[in-house]
Scaffold this motif. Structure first.
Motif, mmCIF file in Angstrom:
data_model
loop_
_atom_site.group_PDB
_atom_site.id
_atom_site.type_symbol
_atom_site.label_atom_id
_atom_site.label_comp_id
_atom_site.label_asym_id
_atom_site.label_seq_id
_atom_site.Cartn_x
_atom_site.Cartn_y
_atom_site.Cartn_z
ATOM 1 N N SER A 2 0.840 -1.193 0.000
ATOM 2 C CA SER A 2 0.000 0.000 0.000
ATOM 3 C C SER A 2 0.876 1.244 0.000
ATOM 4 O O SER A 2 2.060 1.195 0.318
ATOM 5 C CB SER A 2 -0.906 0.004 1.232
ATOM 6 O OG SER A 2 -0.143 0.152 2.397
ATOM 7 N N ILE A 4 0.424 5.697 0.825
ATOM 8 C CA ILE A 4 -0.412 6.808 1.256
ATOM 9 C C ILE A 4 -0.086 7.995 0.360
ATOM 10 O O ILE A 4 1.074 8.376 0.209
ATOM 11 C CB ILE A 4 -0.153 7.162 2.739
ATOM 12 C CG1 ILE A 4 -0.333 5.935 3.643
ATOM 13 C CG2 ILE A 4 -1.052 8.319 3.169
ATOM 14 C CD1 ILE A 4 -1.711 5.338 3.654
ATOM 15 N N CYS A 49 -5.349 6.062 0.866
ATOM 16 C CA CYS A 49 -4.589 4.823 0.931
ATOM 17 C C CYS A 49 -4.877 4.073 -0.361
ATOM 18 O O CYS A 49 -6.037 3.907 -0.746
ATOM 19 C CB CYS A 49 -5.000 3.989 2.136
ATOM 20 S SG CYS A 49 -3.982 2.526 2.341
ATOM 21 N N PHE A 84 -4.664 -0.496 7.101
ATOM 22 C CA PHE A 84 -4.691 0.703 6.278
ATOM 23 C C PHE A 84 -5.158 1.936 7.062
ATOM 24 O O PHE A 84 -4.639 3.038 6.865
ATOM 25 C CB PHE A 84 -5.564 0.514 5.037
ATOM 26 C CG PHE A 84 -5.043 -0.552 4.112
ATOM 27 C CD1 PHE A 84 -3.717 -0.568 3.715
ATOM 28 C CD2 PHE A 84 -5.875 -1.540 3.634
ATOM 29 C CE1 PHE A 84 -3.228 -1.544 2.859
ATOM 30 C CE2 PHE A 84 -5.407 -2.529 2.774
ATOM 31 C CZ PHE A 84 -4.073 -2.530 2.392
#
Length: 125
Positions: A2, A4, A49, A84
């Motif tokens: 992931s 940001i 995210c 997340f």
């Protein structure tokens, strides 16, 4: 994996589409609110995210010089439990390391689970 990202206008359609799948978000997306919400996303500290190329959540915070106030934290149901939300919270703390960060939420159990301190009716990160 992931990442940001800082919210930008180019993310608007994908984020609105994601939230549109959730009935609880209709107050933000109704005809009388959608334009205000779109403006707020740009005017606030908003982070997304992204996982595997898809937006899976977002955080929007208000900044006034006295503190950081998280107004919304959302993670899509299929991505919940993967950390997340915690990543988004950590990012806002990193952006403002010398300021207190508060959460305006009715999801107390989530913030308690993360170990955040309750301060009155809000949580302090």
């Amino acid at each position: 994996m992931s990442s940001i990202l800082k919210y930008q206008k180019k993310h608007e359609h994908e984020l609105i589409s994601l939230l549109g799948k959730e009935p609880d978000w209709s107050s933000f997306l109704g005809d009388d609110a959608i334009d205000k919400f779109k403006d707020a996303l740009l005017e606030s500290e908003t982070f997304l995210c992204e996982s595997e190329g898809n937006i899976c959540g977002y955080l929007r915070a208000l900044v006034d010089g006295f503190g950081i106030y998280i107004s919304e934290l959302y993670v899509s149901p299929q991505y919940r439990g993967a950390g997340f939300g915690a990543e988004l919270l950590e990012r806002i703390k990193q952006e403002y390391p010398k300021q207190d960060v508060y959460v305006l939420s009715d999801e107390d159990a989530y913030y308690e689970k993360l170990g955040y301190e309750r301060v009155g009716s809000v949580f302090k990160l």
